[in-house]
Design an enzyme around this catalytic site. Structure first.
Site, mmCIF file in Angstrom:
data_model
loop_
_atom_site.group_PDB
_atom_site.id
_atom_site.type_symbol
_atom_site.label_atom_id
_atom_site.label_comp_id
_atom_site.label_asym_id
_atom_site.label_seq_id
_atom_site.Cartn_x
_atom_site.Cartn_y
_atom_site.Cartn_z
ATOM 1 N N GLY A 46 23.334 -0.093 3.133
ATOM 2 C CA GLY A 46 21.772 0.731 2.156
ATOM 3 C C GLY A 46 20.924 1.308 2.926
ATOM 4 N N GLN A 51 12.828 4.409 4.718
ATOM 5 C CA GLN A 51 13.094 4.122 5.893
ATOM 6 C C GLN A 51 13.370 4.518 7.548
ATOM 7 O OE1 GLN A 51 16.551 1.311 4.216
ATOM 8 N NE2 GLN A 51 15.737 -0.010 5.993
ATOM 9 N N CYS A 92 16.838 -6.998 5.163
ATOM 10 C CA CYS A 92 16.615 -5.341 4.962
ATOM 11 C C CYS A 92 16.773 -4.841 6.402
ATOM 12 C CB CYS A 92 14.850 -5.309 4.898
ATOM 13 S SG CYS A 92 14.635 -3.256 4.661
ATOM 14 N N LEU A 93 17.024 -3.801 6.778
ATOM 15 C CA LEU A 93 16.848 -2.701 8.713
ATOM 16 C C LEU A 93 15.979 -2.775 8.922
ATOM 17 C CD1 LEU A 93 20.418 -0.380 7.901
ATOM 18 C CD2 LEU A 93 20.116 -2.685 8.953
ATOM 19 N N HIS A 134 16.570 -2.344 -4.486
ATOM 20 C CA HIS A 134 16.751 -3.285 -3.849
ATOM 21 C C HIS A 134 15.758 -2.171 -2.400
ATOM 22 C CE1 HIS A 134 15.576 -5.434 1.152
ATOM 23 N NE2 HIS A 134 16.256 -3.455 1.143
ATOM 24 N N GLU A 135 16.728 -1.239 -2.809
ATOM 25 C CA GLU A 135 16.612 0.192 -1.912
ATOM 26 C C GLU A 135 15.657 1.669 -2.987
ATOM 27 O OE1 GLU A 135 17.748 0.596 1.022
ATOM 28 O OE2 GLU A 135 18.568 -0.057 1.045
ATOM 29 N N HIS A 138 12.030 0.870 -1.203
ATOM 30 C CA HIS A 138 11.784 1.395 -0.549
ATOM 31 C C HIS A 138 11.276 3.052 -0.826
ATOM 32 C CE1 HIS A 138 13.084 -1.048 2.736
ATOM 33 N NE2 HIS A 138 14.232 -1.204 1.831
#
Ligand code: NI
Length: 170
Positions: A46, A51, A92-93, A134-135, A138
């Site tokens: 994701g 991000q 998370c990235l 989660h996304e 962001h």
């Protein structure tokens, strides 16, 4: 297509909320393609526009094992369908190398636009439901570390700041 830079915690730009997208056009689709290339290269499932330093309400996902089920969510609206929590280890990235167990509602409904600008509605359960929440966080400038204790969050921040200094050769 181009790979984009992924911002890392505690970069303040990750805290800026995304704006509603007014037009789904070729320019936006080019961004979406770049985001997929970036996510796949980083081995993530994701990625939110926030991000990659684009403050727009857009995230992408792919849960398949071989990059064959790309999902696009533009201007997503999420409604929890249950209070029953689901516990998963989240990563998370933008917080590389850290995984923590969190509880989120186990079943949700999502209304969003797809990459053609068409509205769709779908229900998700379990891991996909958790990832979508989660996304979506962001897009409001929220990170999964915000759900942890201050002690844990500070510990993660210090380690990442150290890694970032090393990577920058400072
Ligand atoms: Ni994330």
């Amino acid at each position: 297509m181009a790979k984009l830079e992924i911002l890392e915690f505690p970069d303040p730009r990750l805290r800026e909320p995304g704006k509603t997208i007014e037009q789904v056009d070729d320019k936006l689709r080019a961004l979406i393609d770049d985001m997929f290339e970036t996510m796949y290269a980083a081995d993530g499932c994701g990625l939110a526009a926030t991000q990659v330093n684009i403050q727009k309400r857009l995230f992408i996902m792919d849960f398949s094992s071989d990059q064959e089920e790309p999902l696009v969510f533009i201007n997503p609206e999420i409604t929890p369908l249950t209070e029953e929590p689901s516990e998963f280890g989240e990563g998370c990235l933008s917080v590389p190398g850290f995984y923590e167990n969190l509880n989120r509602p186990n079943r949700i409904k999502v209304k969003a636009l797809n990459r053609d600008g068409e509205e769709f509605e779908a229900e998700f359960e379990g891991l996909p439901a958790v990832c979508i929440q989660h996304e979506n966080d962001h897009l409001d400038g929220r990170l999964f570390v915000d759900y942890l204790s201050k002690f844990k969050r500070d510990r993660i921040r210090k380690k990442l700041e150290k890694n970032q200094r090393l990577a920058a050769g400072r």
